[in-house]
Design a protein around this motif. Structure first.
Motif, mmCIF file in Angstrom:
data_model
loop_
_atom_site.group_PDB
_atom_site.id
_atom_site.type_symbol
_atom_site.label_atom_id
_atom_site.label_comp_id
_atom_site.label_asym_id
_atom_site.label_seq_id
_atom_site.Cartn_x
_atom_site.Cartn_y
_atom_site.Cartn_z
ATOM 1 N N VAL A 581 0.834 -1.192 0.000
ATOM 2 C CA VAL A 581 0.000 0.000 0.000
ATOM 3 C C VAL A 581 0.874 1.250 0.000
ATOM 4 C CG1 VAL A 581 -0.168 -0.035 2.529
ATOM 5 C CG2 VAL A 581 -1.867 1.193 1.181
ATOM 6 N N GLY A 582 0.516 2.224 -0.810
ATOM 7 C CA GLY A 582 1.243 3.482 -0.849
ATOM 8 C C GLY A 582 0.680 4.477 0.147
ATOM 9 N N ASP A 583 1.485 5.523 0.457
ATOM 10 C CA ASP A 583 1.079 6.499 1.459
ATOM 11 C C ASP A 583 -0.226 7.192 1.066
ATOM 12 O OD1 ASP A 583 3.340 5.865 2.830
ATOM 13 O OD2 ASP A 583 4.511 7.559 2.083
ATOM 14 N N ALA A 584 -0.277 7.675 -0.175
ATOM 15 C CA ALA A 584 -1.454 8.422 -0.591
ATOM 16 C C ALA A 584 -2.703 7.546 -0.590
ATOM 17 C CB ALA A 584 -1.230 9.025 -1.976
ATOM 18 N N ALA A 585 -2.545 6.318 -1.031
ATOM 19 C CA ALA A 585 -3.698 5.414 -1.082
ATOM 20 C C ALA A 585 -4.189 5.084 0.319
ATOM 21 C CB ALA A 585 -3.326 4.135 -1.834
ATOM 22 N N VAL A 607 5.363 4.491 11.949
ATOM 23 C CA VAL A 607 6.798 4.336 12.194
ATOM 24 C C VAL A 607 7.539 4.646 10.905
ATOM 25 C CG1 VAL A 607 8.638 2.751 12.853
ATOM 26 C CG2 VAL A 607 6.407 2.601 13.976
ATOM 27 N N GLU A 608 8.251 5.797 10.902
ATOM 28 C CA GLU A 608 9.086 6.184 9.753
ATOM 29 C C GLU A 608 8.338 6.047 8.436
ATOM 30 O OE1 GLU A 608 11.911 7.609 9.933
ATOM 31 O OE2 GLU A 608 12.045 7.430 12.103
ATOM 32 N N LEU A 609 7.132 6.573 8.444
ATOM 33 C CA LEU A 609 6.341 6.520 7.218
ATOM 34 C C LEU A 609 6.223 7.954 6.709
ATOM 35 C CD1 LEU A 609 5.065 4.092 5.804
ATOM 36 C CD2 LEU A 609 2.887 4.710 6.827
ATOM 37 N N GLY A 610 7.326 8.462 6.207
ATOM 38 C CA GLY A 610 7.445 9.885 5.929
ATOM 39 C C GLY A 610 6.326 10.452 5.101
ATOM 40 N N GLY A 611 5.920 9.775 4.037
ATOM 41 C CA GLY A 611 4.928 10.354 3.152
ATOM 42 C C GLY A 611 3.517 10.303 3.681
ATOM 43 N N LEU A 612 3.226 9.407 4.638
ATOM 44 C CA LEU A 612 1.855 9.269 5.108
ATOM 45 C C LEU A 612 1.384 10.535 5.822
ATOM 46 C CD1 LEU A 612 -0.674 7.611 5.519
ATOM 47 C CD2 LEU A 612 0.371 6.583 7.545
ATOM 48 N N ALA A 613 2.298 11.187 6.530
ATOM 49 C CA ALA A 613 1.908 12.393 7.257
ATOM 50 C C ALA A 613 1.342 13.431 6.308
ATOM 51 C CB ALA A 613 3.116 12.966 7.990
ATOM 52 N N GLU A 614 2.093 13.701 5.243
ATOM 53 C CA GLU A 614 1.628 14.707 4.301
ATOM 54 C C GLU A 614 0.362 14.260 3.587
ATOM 55 O OE1 GLU A 614 4.693 13.661 4.592
ATOM 56 O OE2 GLU A 614 5.695 15.426 5.393
ATOM 57 N N ALA A 615 0.292 12.976 3.274
ATOM 58 C CA ALA A 615 -0.867 12.475 2.541
ATOM 59 C C ALA A 615 -2.135 12.564 3.375
ATOM 60 C CB ALA A 615 -0.622 11.031 2.093
ATOM 61 N N LEU A 616 -2.015 12.259 4.671
ATOM 62 C CA LEU A 616 -3.194 12.318 5.532
ATOM 63 C C LEU A 616 -3.725 13.744 5.635
ATOM 64 C CD1 LEU A 616 -2.220 9.957 8.470
ATOM 65 C CD2 LEU A 616 -4.122 9.640 6.892
ATOM 66 N N SER A 617 -2.827 14.730 5.592
ATOM 67 C CA SER A 617 -3.250 16.105 5.792
ATOM 68 C C SER A 617 -3.529 16.826 4.494
ATOM 69 C CB SER A 617 -2.182 16.880 6.569
ATOM 70 O OG SER A 617 -0.966 16.869 5.840
ATOM 71 N N PRO A 624 0.968 17.905 -2.770
ATOM 72 C CA PRO A 624 1.470 18.951 -1.876
ATOM 73 C C PRO A 624 2.241 20.004 -2.650
ATOM 74 C CG PRO A 624 1.946 16.773 -1.015
ATOM 75 C CD PRO A 624 1.463 16.586 -2.417
ATOM 76 N N GLN A 625 2.096 21.250 -2.194
ATOM 77 C CA GLN A 625 2.857 22.334 -2.769
ATOM 78 C C GLN A 625 4.084 22.572 -1.913
ATOM 79 O OE1 GLN A 625 0.217 25.634 -2.863
ATOM 80 N NE2 GLN A 625 -1.166 24.721 -4.361
ATOM 81 N N THR A 626 5.228 22.502 -2.482
ATOM 82 C CA THR A 626 6.448 22.666 -1.707
ATOM 83 C C THR A 626 6.707 24.132 -1.458
ATOM 84 O OG1 THR A 626 7.759 22.724 -3.722
ATOM 85 C CG2 THR A 626 7.432 20.572 -2.667
ATOM 86 N N ALA A 627 7.343 24.393 -0.309
ATOM 87 C CA ALA A 627 7.734 25.756 0.031
ATOM 88 C C ALA A 627 8.975 25.695 0.873
ATOM 89 C CB ALA A 627 6.612 26.467 0.782
ATOM 90 N N THR A 628 10.020 26.327 0.454
ATOM 91 C CA THR A 628 11.250 26.351 1.240
ATOM 92 C C THR A 628 11.101 27.353 2.359
ATOM 93 O OG1 THR A 628 12.215 28.091 -0.089
ATOM 94 C CG2 THR A 628 12.576 25.815 -0.825
ATOM 95 N N ALA A 629 12.092 27.360 3.230
ATOM 96 C CA ALA A 629 12.039 28.306 4.348
ATOM 97 C C ALA A 629 12.004 29.733 3.853
ATOM 98 C CB ALA A 629 13.254 28.091 5.251
ATOM 99 N N ALA A 630 12.655 29.979 2.727
ATOM 100 C CA ALA A 630 12.705 31.353 2.238
ATOM 101 C C ALA A 630 11.373 31.817 1.689
ATOM 102 C CB ALA A 630 13.777 31.470 1.149
#
Length: 973
Positions: A581-585, A607-617, A624-630
């Protein structure tokens, strides 16, 4: 200058600062002989109509005799108070004591005539209502119990002031005049009116600071950098919707702007009103700036300048002077030493803080007394994967700094009815007024969750915070806050964890938890964590690592439909291999299941499921739209926001991802360039799910939500304070008055203690002194065998383990043998102070205490006697007056409570009788605040009935109850 009066010294304790209905402040003080010119000037500014209403006839000016009469008071039978702004009168009130015939009189006459006069420009601000509260308190202090007022029928505003006050009153009409008589004894209704006015006024005063129409940054540097210039840039970059000005006294002549912001050398030069001034100049220049702001009509100040109470005694005096000066002009202050304020409302968009990025808009109100912790909290909320940002982000943020004026209490008044705030998070390092905070917290928690973490728990608070002394340990204060519905946590990590869950999730209906996921081990860890937190978990459902998104969706849907489940924890680990299963799915599967059944909270442990956090939200099918600190400031300032008046979204949840941030208390740095991307705000109606990197953190947040939900249900029916027909309240009052006539504070003797407690149906087993063996034998014959022989010396009292107690002495021979043993072991009778007492039925030894703390108020405590309470601190606490439901919960709140209910086959004891005893103690202390301490120890709770074997009572003049007096702002510390 204020001078002494004819008969009494100037009553400085009557001086007070008050918040008016529109959020401005005024000072109330006694009128003195030095106020003649102010009085005349004030009267000249009153309209002819108002003068007519006051004197019932045209009265264009005051005569010299009038001025003398209205400025010369004895502060007993004749009292005048004035409300002032900028040192000038805006309203006056006076009373004159009268006798039964209406003529001037002195004590013991207990009635007075009262009259008001308010400048027309200040009518409608609640000045007269505030003055009535204060003149009423003064009158009660001077032995006056009733006010009489004569008002013309056309003076409807003044009639309304009296009728709305909530006092018991009589009204009559004679000779064309309405006569009102008010009983000045506070009633439940008058207190309710007072608290409601207090809430409206203090909430409005905060609103003026957080939603200004025009802001001036005073101390904005001419070049980039520096505190003032940074705040100016942050306000501009956030897209503030009002007018923004820069003020710098060093600007060269002819320079009109700073980076496009209109610039001036003084706030006086600004053409138009300024609602909020952000002061960022050295401390020695602040008084000049405050004077300019006050003269220009600025409504409030955020003082970021340091060098005040946090720097030592000189700084503390500088801080007192700052508050006094600002209040003179009717202004309130956030700070000094503040990090600033933020309001993300689309109609305001104010970032008057040192935070370089505007927090994304959301539903969390955030208060921090520490600037560094405020930075950490804002960063942590921003970095929790976006789920909290955009939908469950920050509505408003306030850093109070030294908390010289505006405090957490004021913010609770504001957030209580703020439609843009669903949950309140507070970092506190001190509580200046615990009694008021507890009252406001209880009311707020009944409407929305209030989560608090308190720093400096085991030592002195920050040097900048002056707080009232309390004798209560931190654990007791925490217990009282929990009783008020506050969700107490220990770290800012827990603060954010609980806040994210509560911001959009429904409250759980109970402690039953379903656990499902693709890792058996992670499910078992979650199960164990639930048990450790007192929850009731179901057996974990292992979907295996081969589970698909459809499997998760089906399992979660079944759990949400299960009537035996109140909440669901989903555990997920990364899966590898074809078909995993993929994060987005997975996120979409969970989100769609929750959307179909949104009545139960759902949490994810990953546990270390980096993409799931962004996908859930993130929004479904939206990358997701990326944005650097600047570039983040520009992104966050323009993030989609909820329009005003939009109904609350359905239960939603936060996101996982960067749940771990900097260590608690460490200022966070900007997110790494290669860190997780910042997702766009989800569209309306998207269900967000909170995710946590550890089972313990998720379960702890859920347990806090379960406890809070239970408190909400209990608070809906708090019980009642029972009345007992055998209580002799008047008899107790007479005893107390007679005893206190001997001294200001005293600990009662044995007979006096028994007599006073007896008036409230609390009967103490008699203990007769036994200075000799013969006296012991005589006492035993008087009481009847079997008896107990006890040493009452301080080092042996209540210490059966040391051998200072001999029980079940059946006859005189055993008694004399026990007496000889005691004196042989511990010394002469003069040192032991032995007593003889009739044996009580066997049971469980407990202790019941009540104390009036000067800061927190009256507190009732309960625990088991001996090591459980003394060594382990196993005591439970409730604020007095205690209701019947609270007494029941108090008995069951200690860890050793099973000993009262038949632990390991022992006989259950009579807990209803114990609860009644505690309710009687609560009534005694509540009815008679002169009873400042009561200790009943031991209280033996038998299978049938209770026996009070030892008691002590301390009397003293009661501490001041500022929550029962007129509304006032705290004294400037």
């Amino acid at each position: 200058m204020q001078t002494t009066s004819d008969r009494h010294e100037y009553p400085a304790h009557w001086e007070a600062d008050v918040v008016l209905r529109d959020g401005g402040t005024a000072r109330i003080r006694p009128i003195t002989v030095d106020d003649a010119e102010r009085l005349v000037s004030f009267y000249e500014q009153v309209s002819d109509e108002s003068k007519y209403y006051r004197f019932f006839a045209p009265y264009p000016r005051l005569s010299a005799k009038d001025v003398h009469r209205f400025t010369h008071h004895d502060f007993v039978d004749r009292v005048g108070l004035a409300a002032t702004v900028g040192g000038e009168f805006i309203a006056t009130v006076r009373y004159d004591r009268i006798g039964a015939d209406g003529a001037p009189a002195s004590a013991p006459a207990d009635e007075a005539e009262v009259a008001f006069l308010v400048q027309d420009a200040h009518q409608g601000r609640g000045v007269a209502s505030a003055l009535l509260e204060h003149i009423g308190a003064v009158a009660r202090e001077r032995g006056i119990r009733r006010f009489a007022a004569e008002v013309l029928p056309a003076n409807t505003k003044m009639i309304k002031v009296f009728t709305d006050a909530g006092y018991t009153q009589k009204r009559s009409f004679e000779d064309g005049v309405v006569r009102l008589e008010l009983d000045l004894e506070p009633t439940d209704r008058s207190l309710a009116v007072q608290y409601a006015r207090e809430q409206r006024a203090e909430a409005r005063s905060v609103q003026r600071l957080l939603a200004p129409g025009a802001v001036a940054v005073i101390g904005a540097g001419r070049t980039p950098g520096g505190v003032g210039r940074s705040i100016l840039d942050n306000i501009r970059d956030a897209g503030f919707t009002g007018r923004l000005y820069a003020v710098n006294g060093a600007l060269p002549e002819g320079r009109k702007e700073l980076d496009g912001v209109p610039a001036f050398r003084s706030v006086r030069q600004i053409d138009g009103p300024v609602d909020l001034a952000v002061v960022a100049v050295p401390a020695e220049r602040v008084p000049e700036v405050v004077a300019e702001c006050g003269e220009h009509g600025v409504q409030g100040l955020v003082v970021v300048s340091a060098g005040y109470a946090e720097s030592g005694p000189d700084g503390r005096e500088r801080q007192r002077a700052l508050v006094r000066q600002a209040r003179t002009y009717g202004m309130r202050i956030i700070g000094p030493n503040s990090f600033g304020v933020v309001n993300t409302s689309p109609g305001v968009r104010l970032n008057a803080s040192l935070a370089p990025e505007m927090p994304r808009p959301g539903r969390i109100g955030l208060f921090a007394q520490s600037g560094a912790i405020g930075v950490a909290l804002l960063s942590r909320l921003h970095r929790r994967g976006g789920g909290v940002t955009g939908v469950t982000g920050v509505s408003t943020f306030v850093s109070s700094g030294n908390r010289a004026d505006v405090s957490g209490n004021d913010l609770l008044q504001y957030w209580y009815e703020d439609p843009d705030t669903d949950v309140v998070l507070m970092y506190l390092e001190s509580i200046g007024n615990p009694r008021k905070f507890t009252r406001l917290a209880r009311r707020t928690a009944a409407a929305k969750p209030l989560v608090v973490v308190q720093g400096a728990r085991h030592g002195a608070g920050p040097r900048g915070h002056a707080v009232r002394a309390t004798r209560l340990p931190h654990a007791t204060v925490s217990a009282l806050l929990r009783q008020a519905g506050v969700i107490r946590v220990d770290t800012i990590t827990e603060l954010v964890d609980a806040g994210l869950l509560l911001a959009r999730q429904p409250l759980p209906a109970g402690p039953r938890v379903a656990i499902l996921g693709n890792s058996e081990s992670l499910g078992l860890l979650t199960h164990d964590a639930c048990l450790a937190e007192g929850l009731r978990p179901h057996r974990p459902l292992d979907l295996t690592t081969a589970a698909s998104a459809a499997d998760f969706h089906a399992a979660l849907s079944r759990a949400l439909a299960d009537d035996t489940c109140d909440a669901v924890v989903v555990t997920a680990i990364p899966a590898v291999g074809e078909g995993s299963v993929g994060d987005a799915a997975l996120a979409e599967a969970l989100r769609s299941a929750v959307a179909a059944a949104p009545s139960k909270p759902v949490l994810v442990v990953h546990v270390e499921l980096g993409g799931l956090a962004e996908a859930l939200s993130a929004a479904a099918s939206t990358a997701p739209q990326t944005a650097t600190a600047a570039t983040a400031p520009q992104t966050t300032a323009t993030a989609p926001q909820t329009p005003p008046g939009t109904p609350p979204r359905p239960p939603a949840v936060t996101s996982p991802a960067a749940a771990s941030g900097p260590a608690d208390g460490a200022p966070p740095g900007p997110p790494a360039a290669d860190g997780p991307s910042v997702p766009a705000a989800p569209p309306e109606g998207t269900h967000l799910i909170p995710a946590y990197p550890a089972a313990e953190r998720a379960v702890r947040a859920l347990a806090q939500a379960v406890a809070y939900a239970q408190w909400r249900r209990d608070a809906a029916d708090p019980g009642k304070v029972p009345g007992y027909e055998d209580i002799d309240e008047r008899g107790a009052a007479a005893l107390i008055e007679g005893l206190l006539s001997r001294g200001q504070g005293l600990t009662l003797g044995g007979e006096e203690t028994c007599d006073l407690l007896g008036t409230y149906g609390i009967h103490v087993h008699r203990a007769l002194p036994a200075p000799t063996p013969d006296a012991a034998a005589e006492a035993a014959r008087t009481l009847g065998y079997p008896v107990a022989l006890k040493a009452t010396a301080p080092h042996l009292r209540h210490r059966a383990d040391l051998g200072g107690v001999r029980l079940d002495l059946a006859d005189e021979e055993q008694l004399r043998r026990a007496y000889a043993e005691l004196t042989e072991l511990f010394g002469a009778p003069q040192e032991l102070r032995p007593v003889v007492q009739r044996m009580a039925p066997r049971g469980v030894d407990t202790v019941v205490r009540a104390v009036i703390d000067p800061a927190a108020g009256a507190v009732l405590s309960f625990g088991l006697a001996g090591a459980a309470s003394q060594l382990l601190g196993d005591m439970a606490h409730r604020l007095i007056p205690v209701t019947d439901r609270e007494a029941t919960s108090l008995v069951r709140s200690i860890r050793t409570a099973p000993l009262l209910f038949g632990w390991r086959g022992s006989a259950p004891v009579d807990t209803p009788a114990l609860e009644e005893l505690m309710l009687r103690v609560s009534r005694l202390v509540h009815d008679h605040p002169e009873v400042v301490a009561v200790t009943l120890e031991p209280v033996v709770v038998a299978p049938h009935g209770v026996s009070v074997l030892g008691a002590s009572v301390r009397l003293a003049p009661p501490p001041a109850r500022d929550d029962l007096g007129p509304r006032t702002l705290p004294v400037a510390y």
